[in-house]
Motif scaffolding. Structure first.
Motif, PDB file in Angstrom:
ATOM      1  N   LYS A  13      84.103  35.312  31.178  1.00  0.00           N
ATOM      2  CA  LYS A  13      84.557  34.186  30.349  1.00  0.00           C
ATOM      3  C   LYS A  13      86.010  34.363  29.915  1.00  0.00           C
ATOM      4  CE  LYS A  13      80.364  32.361  29.777  1.00  0.00           C
ATOM      5  NZ  LYS A  13      79.906  31.121  30.217  1.00  0.00           N
ATOM      6  N   ALA A  14      86.767  35.154  30.640  1.00  0.00           N
ATOM      7  CA  ALA A  14      88.159  35.454  30.281  1.00  0.00           C
ATOM      8  C   ALA A  14      89.033  34.210  30.233  1.00  0.00           C
ATOM      9  CB  ALA A  14      88.736  36.455  31.265  1.00  0.00           C
ATOM     10  N   TRP A  15      88.675  33.175  30.965  1.00  0.00           N
ATOM     11  CA  TRP A  15      89.494  31.965  30.988  1.00  0.00           C
ATOM     12  C   TRP A  15      89.617  31.359  29.592  1.00  0.00           C
ATOM     13  CZ3 TRP A  15      87.631  27.295  29.419  1.00  0.00           C
ATOM     14  CH2 TRP A  15      86.249  27.174  29.305  1.00  0.00           C
ATOM     15  N   ILE A  16      88.599  31.540  28.760  1.00  0.00           N
ATOM     16  CA  ILE A  16      88.646  31.002  27.394  1.00  0.00           C
ATOM     17  C   ILE A  16      89.750  31.707  26.618  1.00  0.00           C
ATOM     18  CG2 ILE A  16      87.384  30.765  25.213  1.00  0.00           C
ATOM     19  CD1 ILE A  16      84.798  30.668  26.958  1.00  0.00           C
ATOM     20  N   GLN A  17      89.760  33.019  26.716  1.00  0.00           N
ATOM     21  CA  GLN A  17      90.780  33.800  26.012  1.00  0.00           C
ATOM     22  C   GLN A  17      92.165  33.534  26.585  1.00  0.00           C
ATOM     23  OE1 GLN A  17      89.923  37.879  25.137  1.00  0.00           O
ATOM     24  NE2 GLN A  17      91.972  38.408  25.778  1.00  0.00           N
ATOM     25  N   ASP A  18      92.267  33.461  27.906  1.00  0.00           N
ATOM     26  CA  ASP A  18      93.565  33.201  28.517  1.00  0.00           C
ATOM     27  C   ASP A  18      94.117  31.845  28.088  1.00  0.00           C
ATOM     28  OD1 ASP A  18      93.491  35.642  29.779  1.00  0.00           O
ATOM     29  OD2 ASP A  18      92.771  34.839  31.678  1.00  0.00           O
ATOM     30  N   THR A  19      93.253  30.856  28.000  1.00  0.00           N
ATOM     31  CA  THR A  19      93.679  29.532  27.531  1.00  0.00           C
ATOM     32  C   THR A  19      94.164  29.612  26.087  1.00  0.00           C
ATOM     33  OG1 THR A  19      92.112  28.456  29.024  1.00  0.00           O
ATOM     34  CG2 THR A  19      92.962  27.135  27.189  1.00  0.00           C
ATOM     35  N   GLY A  20      93.446  30.361  25.264  1.00  0.00           N
ATOM     36  CA  GLY A  20      93.862  30.536  23.876  1.00  0.00           C
ATOM     37  C   GLY A  20      95.217  31.217  23.769  1.00  0.00           C
ATOM     38  N   LEU A  21      95.442  32.242  24.567  1.00  0.00           N
ATOM     39  CA  LEU A  21      96.734  32.926  24.552  1.00  0.00           C
ATOM     40  C   LEU A  21      97.847  32.021  25.072  1.00  0.00           C
ATOM     41  CD1 LEU A  21      95.770  36.531  25.704  1.00  0.00           C
ATOM     42  CD2 LEU A  21      96.664  35.858  23.480  1.00  0.00           C
ATOM     43  N   ASP A  22      97.536  31.218  26.094  1.00  0.00           N
ATOM     44  CA  ASP A  22      98.533  30.272  26.607  1.00  0.00           C
ATOM     45  C   ASP A  22      98.924  29.263  25.526  1.00  0.00           C
ATOM     46  OD1 ASP A  22      98.436  31.575  29.049  1.00  0.00           O
ATOM     47  OD2 ASP A  22      97.182  30.054  30.013  1.00  0.00           O
ATOM     48  N   LEU A  23      97.942  28.775  24.778  1.00  0.00           N
ATOM     49  CA  LEU A  23      98.228  27.829  23.692  1.00  0.00           C
ATOM     50  C   LEU A  23      98.984  28.511  22.554  1.00  0.00           C
ATOM     51  CD1 LEU A  23      94.872  25.847  23.667  1.00  0.00           C
ATOM     52  CD2 LEU A  23      97.103  25.034  24.464  1.00  0.00           C
ATOM     53  N   PHE A  24      98.655  29.771  22.300  1.00  0.00           N
ATOM     54  CA  PHE A  24      99.371  30.533  21.279  1.00  0.00           C
ATOM     55  C   PHE A  24     100.834  30.685  21.688  1.00  0.00           C
ATOM     56  CE2 PHE A  24      99.922  34.745  18.925  1.00  0.00           C
ATOM     57  CZ  PHE A  24     100.041  34.138  17.687  1.00  0.00           C
ATOM     58  N   ALA A  25     101.070  30.957  22.968  1.00  0.00           N
ATOM     59  CA  ALA A  25     102.446  31.036  23.476  1.00  0.00           C
ATOM     60  C   ALA A  25     103.157  29.703  23.286  1.00  0.00           C
ATOM     61  CB  ALA A  25     102.435  31.435  24.951  1.00  0.00           C
ATOM     62  N   ALA A  26     102.453  28.617  23.550  1.00  0.00           N
ATOM     63  CA  ALA A  26     103.040  27.281  23.366  1.00  0.00           C
ATOM     64  C   ALA A  26     103.417  27.046  21.908  1.00  0.00           C
ATOM     65  CB  ALA A  26     102.072  26.202  23.849  1.00  0.00           C
ATOM     66  N   SER A  27     102.653  27.619  20.981  1.00  0.00           N
ATOM     67  CA  SER A  27     102.976  27.442  19.560  1.00  0.00           C
ATOM     68  C   SER A  27     104.302  28.121  19.218  1.00  0.00           C
ATOM     69  CB  SER A  27     101.845  27.973  18.668  1.00  0.00           C
ATOM     70  OG  SER A  27     101.779  29.384  18.685  1.00  0.00           O
ATOM     71  N   PHE A  28     104.590  29.254  19.829  1.00  0.00           N
ATOM     72  CA  PHE A  28     105.880  29.915  19.600  1.00  0.00           C
ATOM     73  C   PHE A  28     107.016  29.118  20.223  1.00  0.00           C
ATOM     74  CE2 PHE A  28     103.284  33.589  18.543  1.00  0.00           C
ATOM     75  CZ  PHE A  28     103.963  34.074  17.439  1.00  0.00           C
ATOM     76  N   PHE A  29     106.766  28.554  21.388  1.00  0.00           N
ATOM     77  CA  PHE A  29     107.771  27.704  22.019  1.00  0.00           C
ATOM     78  C   PHE A  29     108.073  26.498  21.128  1.00  0.00           C
ATOM     79  CE2 PHE A  29     109.114  24.179  24.673  1.00  0.00           C
ATOM     80  CZ  PHE A  29     110.171  24.746  25.362  1.00  0.00           C
ATOM     81  N   ALA A  30     107.026  25.864  20.608  1.00  0.00           N
ATOM     82  CA  ALA A  30     107.208  24.693  19.739  1.00  0.00           C
ATOM     83  C   ALA A  30     107.952  25.065  18.460  1.00  0.00           C
ATOM     84  CB  ALA A  30     105.855  24.070  19.419  1.00  0.00           C
ATOM     85  N   CYS A  31     107.614  26.203  17.868  1.00  0.00           N
ATOM     86  CA  CYS A  31     108.322  26.651  16.660  1.00  0.00           C
ATOM     87  C   CYS A  31     109.793  26.914  16.974  1.00  0.00           C
ATOM     88  CB  CYS A  31     107.670  27.901  16.083  1.00  0.00           C
ATOM     89  SG  CYS A  31     106.119  27.601  15.219  1.00  0.00           S
ATOM     90  N   ALA A  32     110.062  27.547  18.094  1.00  0.00           N
ATOM     91  CA  ALA A  32     111.451  27.815  18.473  1.00  0.00           C
ATOM     92  C   ALA A  32     112.221  26.519  18.631  1.00  0.00           C
ATOM     93  CB  ALA A  32     111.497  28.622  19.770  1.00  0.00           C
ATOM     94  N   ALA A  33     111.636  25.551  19.314  1.00  0.00           N
ATOM     95  CA  ALA A  33     112.309  24.261  19.518  1.00  0.00           C
ATOM     96  C   ALA A  33     112.557  23.567  18.176  1.00  0.00           C
ATOM     97  CB  ALA A  33     111.474  23.370  20.436  1.00  0.00           C
ATOM     98  N   GLY A  34     111.545  23.544  17.330  1.00  0.00           N
ATOM     99  CA  GLY A  34     111.697  22.907  16.025  1.00  0.00           C
ATOM    100  C   GLY A  34     112.737  23.591  15.157  1.00  0.00           C
ATOM    101  N   LEU A  35     112.746  24.903  15.170  1.00  0.00           N
ATOM    102  CA  LEU A  35     113.713  25.642  14.361  1.00  0.00           C
ATOM    103  C   LEU A  35     115.136  25.457  14.885  1.00  0.00           C
ATOM    104  CD1 LEU A  35     111.656  28.890  13.723  1.00  0.00           C
ATOM    105  CD2 LEU A  35     112.242  27.138  12.036  1.00  0.00           C
TER     106      LEU A  35
END
Length: 163
Positions: A13-35
């Protein structure tokens, strides 16, 4: 709670965790863009935001190479180097960004700097945590990162609504 995030990533079921980490990475990208759009600081601000972009890429690499954790080979080397990079980047990025957040309010400055200090104090202890507690401790230090991302996301949402 004994298994680390990386150890869980080698299950079927690793795909669930990988998807979560991918979304977590996207959150840092979004914060960087916003900042970067907020433009609250000088060179420290820009370097901190750039480090958030690197952190997003780093987390993506961790997600894609976490199946190699604890094994021999190139994938394992990439995984551990990315983990070390995460430790450095998340120490420096919130610390540098804190100085620009002082313009928003002293509490935002303290929040960002406090997360960086908490991270640098607690994250390295993971490597000395007994195996029976690795998973729980890793989740504790991950909560520091999640708290910072959630706080900065809230700030960006509130700032966006005012403009």
């Amino acid at each position: 709670m004994t298994q680390t995030i990386s150890a869980l990533a080698i299950t079927e079921k690793a795909w669930i965790q990988d998807t979560g980490l991918d979304l977590f990475a996207a959150s840092f990208f979004a914060c960087a863009a916003g900042l970067l759009i907020m433009r609250l600081g000088d060179l420290k601000w820009k370097i901190g935001a750039a480090m958030l972009l690197l952190l997003a890429v780093d987390i993506l690499l961790i997600a894609e190479h976490n199946q190699y954790a604890g094994r021999e080979g190139v994938g394992a080397a990439i995984h551990i180097y990315c983990v070390y990079a995460l430790g450095i980047l998340f120490t420096l990025a919130p610390g540098l960004i804190a100085f620009g957040l002082r313009q928003v309010g002293k509490s935002w400055y303290r929040f960002s700097l406090g997360c960086a200090i908490a991270w640098v104090m607690f994250a390295p202890l993971f490597f000395f945590t007994p195996n029976a507690w690795n998973g729980a401790y890793e989740r504790f230090v991950a909560a520091i990162m999640i708290t910072w991302v959630a706080g900065v996301s809230w700030l960006l949402l509130q700032t966006g609504r005012k403009s």
